[in-house]
Design a protein around this motif. Structure first.
Motif, PDB file in Angstrom:
ATOM      1  N   PHE A  18      -3.729  30.422 -37.310  1.00  0.00           N
ATOM      2  CA  PHE A  18      -3.820  29.611 -38.536  1.00  0.00           C
ATOM      3  C   PHE A  18      -5.193  29.681 -39.178  1.00  0.00           C
ATOM      4  CE2 PHE A  18      -1.323  27.368 -35.226  1.00  0.00           C
ATOM      5  CZ  PHE A  18      -0.081  27.785 -35.671  1.00  0.00           C
ATOM      6  N   SER A  19      -5.973  30.661 -38.794  1.00  0.00           N
ATOM      7  CA  SER A  19      -7.346  30.680 -39.308  1.00  0.00           C
ATOM      8  C   SER A  19      -7.810  32.094 -39.618  1.00  0.00           C
ATOM      9  CB  SER A  19      -8.278  30.087 -38.249  1.00  0.00           C
ATOM     10  OG  SER A  19      -8.322  30.957 -37.138  1.00  0.00           O
ATOM     11  N   LYS A  20      -8.833  32.138 -40.473  1.00  0.00           N
ATOM     12  CA  LYS A  20      -9.533  33.399 -40.723  1.00  0.00           C
ATOM     13  C   LYS A  20     -11.004  33.104 -40.509  1.00  0.00           C
ATOM     14  CE  LYS A  20      -6.303  35.521 -43.933  1.00  0.00           C
ATOM     15  NZ  LYS A  20      -5.366  34.523 -44.462  1.00  0.00           N
ATOM     16  N   SER A  77     -17.637  38.594 -47.655  1.00  0.00           N
ATOM     17  CA  SER A  77     -16.223  38.984 -47.593  1.00  0.00           C
ATOM     18  C   SER A  77     -15.916  39.694 -46.273  1.00  0.00           C
ATOM     19  CB  SER A  77     -15.882  39.887 -48.784  1.00  0.00           C
ATOM     20  OG  SER A  77     -16.744  41.003 -48.742  1.00  0.00           O
ATOM     21  N   LYS A  78     -16.869  39.715 -45.381  1.00  0.00           N
ATOM     22  CA  LYS A  78     -16.642  40.400 -44.100  1.00  0.00           C
ATOM     23  C   LYS A  78     -15.846  39.505 -43.146  1.00  0.00           C
ATOM     24  CE  LYS A  78     -18.789  42.853 -40.387  1.00  0.00           C
ATOM     25  NZ  LYS A  78     -19.930  43.273 -39.691  1.00  0.00           N
ATOM     26  N   LYS A  79     -14.594  39.922 -42.925  1.00  0.00           N
ATOM     27  CA  LYS A  79     -13.744  39.150 -42.013  1.00  0.00           C
ATOM     28  C   LYS A  79     -14.036  39.600 -40.591  1.00  0.00           C
ATOM     29  CE  LYS A  79      -8.891  38.585 -41.596  1.00  0.00           C
ATOM     30  NZ  LYS A  79      -7.676  38.870 -42.281  1.00  0.00           N
ATOM     31  N   ILE A  80     -14.348  38.627 -39.719  1.00  0.00           N
ATOM     32  CA  ILE A  80     -14.696  39.031 -38.356  1.00  0.00           C
ATOM     33  C   ILE A  80     -13.624  38.650 -37.344  1.00  0.00           C
ATOM     34  CG2 ILE A  80     -17.193  39.225 -38.623  1.00  0.00           C
ATOM     35  CD1 ILE A  80     -17.533  36.401 -37.762  1.00  0.00           C
ATOM     36  N   GLY A  81     -12.583  38.035 -37.818  1.00  0.00           N
ATOM     37  CA  GLY A  81     -11.485  37.719 -36.900  1.00  0.00           C
ATOM     38  C   GLY A  81     -10.439  36.868 -37.584  1.00  0.00           C
TER      39      GLY A  81
END
Ligand SMILES: Nc1ncnc2c1ncn2[C@@H]1O[C@H](COP(=O)(O)OP(=O)(O)OP(=O)(O)O)[C@@H](O)[C@H]1O
Length: 348
Positions: A36-38, A28-32
């Motif tokens: 239109f993207s994750k 679940s670690k979002k790095i950026g």
């Protein structure tokens, strides 16, 4: 708070399952995130490493199983993005595999609602963040020239690799240059990249991020993609050594007027570096220094072989600038100098 955590988890449930089906574990670690993207941290499973030679050999050399998973919501992205830019990004990354300074695409897969790009992880953030952090740390604007040279050489090498494979990037900017754990440059975000065959074919799509965009594109003329990339490299080098952008206006016509007025250096930059930047930021596309000459320019050589003379437009100006910087730093206000620039395009 609890409900927002649940919402985040809910939102990730399908991507987690879809990744698992493809033998990746999505954290679940979002790095950026992009327009239109994750991008999330992920891990290749043991099964995946057994199946995918490209991935296994690269991760073995890195000594970990971490990857960056870029998730594009097909429903949220404009149809043109999924139809045109996403396939180009995948194509370009496949063609440019494998260069140490270009991000590696290990695999891509798609479901009805999402596209996934499994990428090499560059965990140290982007060049823009790096310039800002170093400016703060040095209490001065931009990077030390030795540091800028080390990074710029890698950037030039990455772009030369792309050009030699018929790919022009068209969105070169500090935010699209990532750094990995060992401090290596990783060129990324090939969403606007285009295949250029023949090599000097003229392009017409207006795209990029205005502050880094060549004047011929701002004027909506047909342009040569390689020469447009050279302009962006000049902007990047200027940003690296001064902590600022050379030209910054919202409207293209104002930008063009500013470019026509010419380049000024408001802080101490060596004569050789100024000259290299000037050679890249030439109004006339064909007058820009080509990559081969950029790579062998005297500023690019190891610093021991040349003498640097810190020069400014005038010596008085230089000492004034220095004093102002020192005053500002003393007051503890060493500012964040560069801000993110979003991309734009049209297909006219
Ligand atoms: N391989 C990677 N390793 C680490 N972080 C990454 C990686 N790829 C992307 N990121 C992070 O995610 C952000 C968005 O990724 P990217 O630029 O590829 O997406 P985008 O949708 O094309 O973005 P934009 O709309 O800003 O151009 C990057 O700025 C970066 O912080």
């Amino acid at each position: 708070m609890r409900s927002s955590i649940r919402e985040v988890d809910q939102g990730l449930m399908d991507p987690v399952k879809e990744c698992r089906r493809n033998d990746y574990l999505l954290s679940s670690k979002k790095i950026g995130s992009g327009a239109f993207s994750k991008v999330y941290l992920g891990y290749a499973t043991h099964e995946k490493l057994l199946q995918n030679y490209k991935l296994a050999s690269d991760l073995r050399s890195k000594g970990h199983a971490m990857v960056a998973v870029k998730i594009i919501s097909i429903a949220e992205a404009p149809p043109e993005y999924s139809r045109k830019f996403l396939p180009r990004e995948i194509y370009s990354l496949n063609v440019t595999y494998k260069h140490v300074n270009v991000i590696q695409l290990y695999e891509s897969f798609q479901t009805e609602s999402r596209a996934y790009l499994v990428l090499e992880l560059a965990s140290r953030g982007d060049l823009l963040e790096y310039i800002n952090v170093m400016s703060d740390r040095r209490e001065s604007y931009g990077l030390e020239e030795g540091d800028a040279r080390r990074l710029f050489r890698q950037i030039v090498s990455a772009v030369a690799h792309c050009h030699s494979h018929g790919i022009v990037h068209r969105d070169l900017k500090c935010e699209n240059i990532l750094l990995d754990e060992q401090g290596f440059v990783k060129l990324t975000d090939f969403g606007f990249a285009s295949q250029c065959t023949p090599r000097h074919a003229m392009l017409k799509t207006f795209c990029g991020s205005a502050a880094y965009t060549a004047p011929e594109i701002l004027m909506r003329k047909k342009y040569n993609g390689e020469q447009a990339d050279l302009w962006s490299l000049g902007v990047i080098l200027y940003a690296m050594v001064t902590g600022k952008l050379p030209f910054k206006e919202r409207q293209p016509c104002k930008m063009l007027r500013m470019i026509k007025r010419g380049l000024t250096f408001r802080c101490a930059v060596s004569q050789e570096c100024q000259e290299l930047i000037q050679c890249l930021l030439q109004w006339k596309p064909s007058a820009r220094l080509d990559l081969q000459h950029v790579a062998s320019h005297c500023w690019m050589l190891p610093s021991s072989t040349i003498t640097f003379q810190k020069t400014l437009n005038s010596a008085g100006n230089q000492s004034e600038q220095r004093k102002a910087q020192e005053r500002e730093a003393k007051r503890g206000r060493a500012r964040i100098l560069l801000v993110k620039h979003s991309k734009r395009w049209d297909s006219s």
